[in-house]
Write a protein that holds these residues in place. Structure first.
Motif, mmCIF file in Angstrom:
data_model
loop_
_atom_site.group_PDB
_atom_site.id
_atom_site.type_symbol
_atom_site.label_atom_id
_atom_site.label_comp_id
_atom_site.label_asym_id
_atom_site.label_seq_id
_atom_site.Cartn_x
_atom_site.Cartn_y
_atom_site.Cartn_z
ATOM 1 N N VAL A 186 0.186 25.351 53.626
ATOM 2 C CA VAL A 186 0.335 26.799 53.626
ATOM 3 C C VAL A 186 -0.601 27.493 54.612
ATOM 4 O O VAL A 186 -0.304 28.591 55.103
ATOM 5 C CB VAL A 186 0.099 27.339 52.203
ATOM 6 C CG1 VAL A 186 0.278 28.833 52.146
ATOM 7 C CG2 VAL A 186 1.051 26.661 51.218
ATOM 8 N N LYS A 192 -2.999 36.025 55.862
ATOM 9 C CA LYS A 192 -2.396 37.192 55.229
ATOM 10 C C LYS A 192 -1.595 36.793 53.984
ATOM 11 O O LYS A 192 -0.724 35.926 54.040
ATOM 12 C CB LYS A 192 -1.473 37.869 56.246
ATOM 13 C CG LYS A 192 -1.147 39.316 55.913
ATOM 14 C CD LYS A 192 -0.483 39.981 57.113
ATOM 15 C CE LYS A 192 0.454 41.096 56.699
ATOM 16 N NZ LYS A 192 0.108 41.839 55.499
ATOM 17 N N ALA A 193 -1.869 37.446 52.881
ATOM 18 C CA ALA A 193 -1.158 37.166 51.633
ATOM 19 C C ALA A 193 0.299 37.603 51.745
ATOM 20 O O ALA A 193 0.609 38.606 52.379
ATOM 21 C CB ALA A 193 -1.828 37.914 50.481
ATOM 22 N N SER A 194 1.187 36.850 51.153
ATOM 23 C CA SER A 194 2.595 37.257 51.115
ATOM 24 C C SER A 194 3.228 36.649 49.875
ATOM 25 O O SER A 194 2.722 35.671 49.327
ATOM 26 C CB SER A 194 3.317 36.797 52.380
ATOM 27 O OG SER A 194 3.725 35.465 52.243
ATOM 28 N N PRO A 195 4.325 37.249 49.415
ATOM 29 C CA PRO A 195 4.911 36.783 48.146
ATOM 30 C C PRO A 195 5.218 35.285 48.117
ATOM 31 O O PRO A 195 5.026 34.649 47.101
ATOM 32 C CB PRO A 195 6.195 37.623 48.037
ATOM 33 C CG PRO A 195 5.889 38.875 48.804
ATOM 34 C CD PRO A 195 5.003 38.446 49.940
ATOM 35 N N PHE A 197 3.646 32.905 49.447
ATOM 36 C CA PHE A 197 2.453 32.075 49.410
ATOM 37 C C PHE A 197 1.503 32.487 48.288
ATOM 38 O O PHE A 197 0.359 32.033 48.228
ATOM 39 C CB PHE A 197 1.741 32.094 50.779
ATOM 40 C CG PHE A 197 2.638 31.626 51.884
ATOM 41 C CD1 PHE A 197 3.331 30.431 51.768
ATOM 42 C CD2 PHE A 197 2.824 32.382 53.030
ATOM 43 C CE1 PHE A 197 4.187 29.992 52.765
ATOM 44 C CE2 PHE A 197 3.674 31.953 54.038
ATOM 45 C CZ PHE A 197 4.367 30.755 53.906
ATOM 46 N N HIS A 198 1.989 33.361 47.423
ATOM 47 C CA HIS A 198 1.257 33.730 46.212
ATOM 48 C C HIS A 198 1.139 32.463 45.359
ATOM 49 O O HIS A 198 2.117 31.732 45.192
ATOM 50 C CB HIS A 198 2.089 34.791 45.485
ATOM 51 C CG HIS A 198 1.419 35.417 44.299
ATOM 52 N ND1 HIS A 198 0.118 35.858 44.296
ATOM 53 C CD2 HIS A 198 1.912 35.699 43.061
ATOM 54 C CE1 HIS A 198 -0.171 36.368 43.103
ATOM 55 N NE2 HIS A 198 0.894 36.283 42.354
ATOM 56 N N TYR A 199 -0.039 32.204 44.835
ATOM 57 C CA TYR A 199 -0.254 30.912 44.167
ATOM 58 C C TYR A 199 0.845 30.542 43.154
ATOM 59 O O TYR A 199 1.403 29.442 43.225
ATOM 60 C CB TYR A 199 -1.641 30.866 43.512
ATOM 61 C CG TYR A 199 -1.974 29.489 43.001
ATOM 62 C CD1 TYR A 199 -2.636 28.569 43.802
ATOM 63 C CD2 TYR A 199 -1.573 29.084 41.725
ATOM 64 C CE1 TYR A 199 -2.905 27.284 43.349
ATOM 65 C CE2 TYR A 199 -1.838 27.806 41.273
ATOM 66 C CZ TYR A 199 -2.506 26.913 42.083
ATOM 67 O OH TYR A 199 -2.749 25.635 41.620
ATOM 68 N N PRO A 200 1.202 31.433 42.233
ATOM 69 C CA PRO A 200 2.226 31.039 41.255
ATOM 70 C C PRO A 200 3.604 30.773 41.887
ATOM 71 O O PRO A 200 4.402 30.028 41.339
ATOM 72 C CB PRO A 200 2.304 32.250 40.302
ATOM 73 C CG PRO A 200 1.007 32.956 40.462
ATOM 74 C CD PRO A 200 0.626 32.759 41.902
ATOM 75 N N ALA A 201 3.856 31.382 43.027
ATOM 76 C CA ALA A 201 5.141 31.191 43.702
ATOM 77 C C ALA A 201 5.130 29.974 44.613
ATOM 78 O O ALA A 201 6.182 29.542 45.097
ATOM 79 C CB ALA A 201 5.495 32.435 44.524
ATOM 80 N N ARG A 202 3.988 29.416 44.840
ATOM 81 C CA ARG A 202 3.885 28.325 45.806
ATOM 82 C C ARG A 202 3.585 26.986 45.160
ATOM 83 O O ARG A 202 4.092 25.958 45.605
ATOM 84 C CB ARG A 202 2.805 28.691 46.836
ATOM 85 C CG ARG A 202 2.470 27.646 47.850
ATOM 86 C CD ARG A 202 3.672 27.007 48.521
ATOM 87 N NE ARG A 202 4.646 27.918 49.100
ATOM 88 C CZ ARG A 202 5.822 27.518 49.592
ATOM 89 N NH1 ARG A 202 6.167 26.233 49.586
ATOM 90 N NH2 ARG A 202 6.686 28.402 50.065
ATOM 91 N N TYR A 203 2.714 26.979 44.139
ATOM 92 C CA TYR A 203 2.455 25.710 43.445
ATOM 93 C C TYR A 203 3.802 25.178 42.969
ATOM 94 O O TYR A 203 4.696 25.936 42.595
ATOM 95 C CB TYR A 203 1.488 25.967 42.270
ATOM 96 C CG TYR A 203 2.127 26.059 40.898
ATOM 97 C CD1 TYR A 203 2.932 27.129 40.564
ATOM 98 C CD2 TYR A 203 1.936 25.060 39.938
ATOM 99 C CE1 TYR A 203 3.515 27.225 39.316
ATOM 100 C CE2 TYR A 203 2.519 25.149 38.685
ATOM 101 C CZ TYR A 203 3.312 26.231 38.383
ATOM 102 O OH TYR A 203 3.901 26.313 37.154
#
Lengths: 351, 351, 351, 351
Positions: A186, A192-195, A197-203
């Motif tokens: 990632v 830059k944060a993005s939806p 790569f948001h932790y709950p969306a990426r794990y």
């Protein structure tokens, strides 16, 4: 000491080269430039640096940024370097740009790239394109050594090219049959944060993206075509998996007549005999991205699928090192006549 | 109520089918068999089940295990089911086996498989091979409905086959050009701890393994060849990434003359028109393994790379569901004349 | 069928209750309301729901949103429910609010909370505060059963309260000595991307935050004080670790005279004898958040440190279930006279 | 050059000190000893070292192992160092032991520890206990500088002690009220695979363990008691979360009369004024384990909960650095009169 300026210092690419320059025996990171966070010490953004490097970030037009430096790293998006490189070169600096601005050696090639990614086809400094060198040291070492301006390659691009160029160059695989299947961590997407790569969306998430064509595909085809002397197109699938650092790209091509495993392996070993950062492994070696994490190495696992007559190469890099800042430093070393490995002599840390 | 016995209940495949049977309206998980942990309630091994299912694990030769059940799931390694299935069938049970024991419809094919993976080529129950059905409901629904004995497919195999069979069947791609690039989560390796799946050795790690040929390759080629009426070989790269659940397999093949994106997409939609668990998506849909996690679905993203004339299909499954227990239950439903989706009607939970 | 409206349907709290209602035998999720993404099916935002639930999101003032429903869930930030609840109640709906708006039974208590978190101290519907019930079924089952309006507790709050209330109620530990050390997964922060929850910034990261006081602290102290009949203050440290789902809170207090392990354990068992979702475990049980992931359970591990004379309770919940949507559904069941466990009878899935 | 031998080189503690010694300007890692994998180059076990260090592992009784070295690191379990240290000292080596063997300065104290962890109470080299120094440089710098033999502290122990010792020493908190709530990454458990650290069993899992008392508790109490001049006991909860590297320990104690935040902060700053690896932060600083990952630093966040009258310190270390190999090297530097920070001057890499 070589004095270095880093433009885009606040991003992962900027802090990556900063970390490396801090341990380089002959370079001093002297100016950190960014359009945001000016006035804050870099260690405010990256607290692991507190006490190690507390340089303040300055704006591009600040006095500090406008001094003369020996080398300038543009860790910036497409379009920034092409505006600012000329001025730096005039002041006597050497320039390494991370974006696509200087990866293509002609206005025509650049326009192809720009069209592909939906930018204006006109380059802001077309006269610099001819002298700019595509910064893969393993392919263009001498040209880089003589260059003032280098276009550092894209992370997916270098991961694929290191595996494909010998296959094309040594006529191991048919150019019309090439496929690259790449998986990145990632951090390749930056800070830059993005939806997505948001932790709950990426794990626990794996996905392909940009099926229509990742921008790095253009430079892969450009380099391969230049070396083959004819247009080469390939299928490149870019995917993201939940790791932070690392790219693993599987490369496939139909074997040319008479090529077998031994010959393929020998060709790779031969091609990279003098490349200090490419480790060619035979297929019996257990390999993975762990083996290159934190180092500037590329690990190429060479295989032939005898059952189907196919060459298969698994390319492993740390996307922030050989895929970005590490490779940029390797380029800098060559441009300044230093040992190619200076500041890059340490393995990463495990686990 | 259908009474079910699960052999190998203590592993991920066993607990996976147990979890599903617990919510199935017409089945009662009645016996949990394993060679280890006998005498312990299953909730000792899997505490999330405490109070929901506290059945004791019994040994294969215990009284409880030797009663008659309506269906027996063998969540066991190669070689177990082939020894025990005959006895179960004689007692009137229907049998679903997770291993390679009953995935090949003849002694010859089984011997090929056994040779490939280094086992004895003789099957312990060769007479059962002919009646055993390869358990991909999307391809063999009727045969499964009439079967007493089903060989549930391997997780990588079903992920690849769901994407490849329409390509071969509808002559979308040239059979000699097929490549599968598969990435699996770690749960595919089962419950047993090993150095390569130790958390510090696995986080941040991507790697290819079994380059010489993953065992699931054999059944992929067997099925494809059977359907094409001629021998089909493909290159299959199996890789592990740090997720728990999920397989994403990228499938490639050179387009047959005249095939374009619209035709390819239509062919897949057509092929799976009646398949309740296959979701065919056009290439504009953002897709990922998150979309199938915890469900029995397969998500196929259909693409054509017009630049290179290649079909590209990205296949996403939950390796423990469509890749294992979910698919086994789907088979069971068919074998007992139930609604194919019974007990499988819920999406997973997000995030 | 009970018709339900979910306000804030697009967030994790909204989709969480939607997933649960979809499997509830007596409820139909009938309207999904949000201020963003109106007009899109919920399965666009959460593709795992495609084909399972494709209801369109509508705006709060849309016709659909303004129909009458039997129950309305406000999965919304502080300040939304207090404006809208009165209207819903007038139309005959029962209301469950996820925010702090209805967790405090008086205007004074609410003002304390509002001051603590920096909001206006005036409540928009002060007259509703008296009838609103704090939604911890284990403490207020009868009041919830008779309520029209319930303030669902905060995730950290319920994790701490389930462990602390018996300690205070049964005089196991001295109220002045209580400490809560809580660790949450990232999903507790919701769906919105932010720099601290960006995957590369969060993997491998543990940190405490809001040392000055997490907003959930107020309701913990309010509830404890109400039960003790005097003001109780505690130290509560809130921390984030790189998991998606789960809260583990370690609770400490100095043992009251004469209390030992056996008595403490017995007191907890006694207190929760009729609580279907609280599992009290003695200290010899290996426990972890895995054991409650995906379920509405709380797992309390009861311990006494004899060496130091301290009670220690480790409380484990799934922050999106018992910490949010699961608990909200449990409240709804009680409010409608249904079985408390309806729609919540399944364990999560492992691994 | 100082010649170093590492016993237990194949484990995480061994490879950790090897990585550090490789970059140390005055030390040469000259012998790698282990009871397994003898004859294999270390880079076989840790392929990231290939080409950087390919030293062969040798057995403890091999010729190479029996040569004389200037320093010997025992990265070995309890009971190994106590047998072998005497021989090494006789040959003139200085010895740093990672286990509990030399952390206790008398046979009586060692027996207490041994009893606690269930080992024989007799020490194999009781005469060495008096001269051995407990290896926390921040507390025992001078003694370490003069020592031949150092017992490197446990990772949880040093994380707690760095936060607690100033509190006790400066009489900030009442010794009878101390609580430590520690969370460790998985690498603390070492390289050996086990069911609880199997990736699918560990991702998304948080749990407390060894509630009856972690072995590191003994040395924490021993050190605190020695400094206070009276017996101090504390409650220590050890927990595991899914990260690889890092320990975060929350420390609590009731404030002594008259102590406020300013005084507490000043006391910590004062205590660590000369400690190059301890960074004391006021409570407004965002802190986390990321800030110390890969470095030998400890980050102490100092807080006072005025509402409850409690001192709260959050201690952050990299368990493999300040918690193990980094601290061992810091000890070695002191023992050889080198700069305390030699070989430890680099921050980790981010992200």
């Amino acid at each position: 000491m070589i004095k270095a300026k880093i433009v885009g210092a606040g991003g992962y690419g900027g802090v990556g080269i900063l970390e490396l320059l801090m341990r380089h025996p002959e370079v001093e990171p002297a100016a950190l430039v960014d359009v945001v966070d000016a006035g804050r010490p870099i260690s405010d953004l990256y607290p692991h640096l507190a006490g190690y490097c507390d340089l303040e970030i300055c704006t591009p037009d600040s006095d500090r940024a406008c001094e003369t430096y020996d080398v300038v790293f543009f860790s910036t998006p497409d379009g920034v370097g092409m505006q600012a490189a000329a001025g730096e070169l005039e002041r006597g600096a050497k320039v390494i740009d991370y974006s696509g601005d200087f990866r293509f050696g002609s206005a025509e090639s650049y326009a192809d790239y720009a069209n592909f990614i939906g930018r204006e086809p006109e380059h802001a400094s077309p006269d610099l394109l001819e002298e700019a060198v595509y910064g893969v040291p393993e392919f263009h070492r001498d040209a880089i050594a003589g260059a003032r301006l280098v276009g550092n390659p894209g992370c997916f691009a270098i991961s694929a090219l290191l595996g494909l160029v010998p296959a094309v160059g040594a006529k191991l695989a048919a150019p019309g049959t090439l496929i690259a299947d790449g998986k990145t961590g990632v951090s390749g997407a930056g800070k830059k944060a993005s939806p997505v790569f948001h932790y709950p969306a990426r794990y626990e998430q794996m996905n392909a993206y940009k099926l229509g064509g990742h921008q790095h595909l253009v430079e892969v085809e450009h380099e391969l075509s230049a070396r083959a002397g004819r247009r080469i197109a390939l299928t490149f699938t870019t995917q993201v998996v939940p790791v932070c650092r690392g790219i693993m790209t599987s490369l496939y091509g139909t074997l040319e007549e008479g090529v077998d495993y031994a010959r393929a392996l020998a060709a790779y070993r031969d091609f990279y005999a003098d490349a200090p950062f490419v480790r060619v492994c035979d297929r019996s070696v257990p390999a993975g991205t762990h083996h290159v994490r934190g180092s500037n190495r590329a690990l190429l696992l060479i295989d032939v699928d005898e059952r189907t007559g196919r060459l298969r190469v698994i390319s492993h890099i740390d996307n922030l090192m050989k895929g970005q800042a590490g490779n940029a430093l390797q380029n800098m070393n060559l441009m300044f006549g230093l040992d190619e490995t200076a500041g890059l002599t340490e393995p990463g840390r495990y686990p």
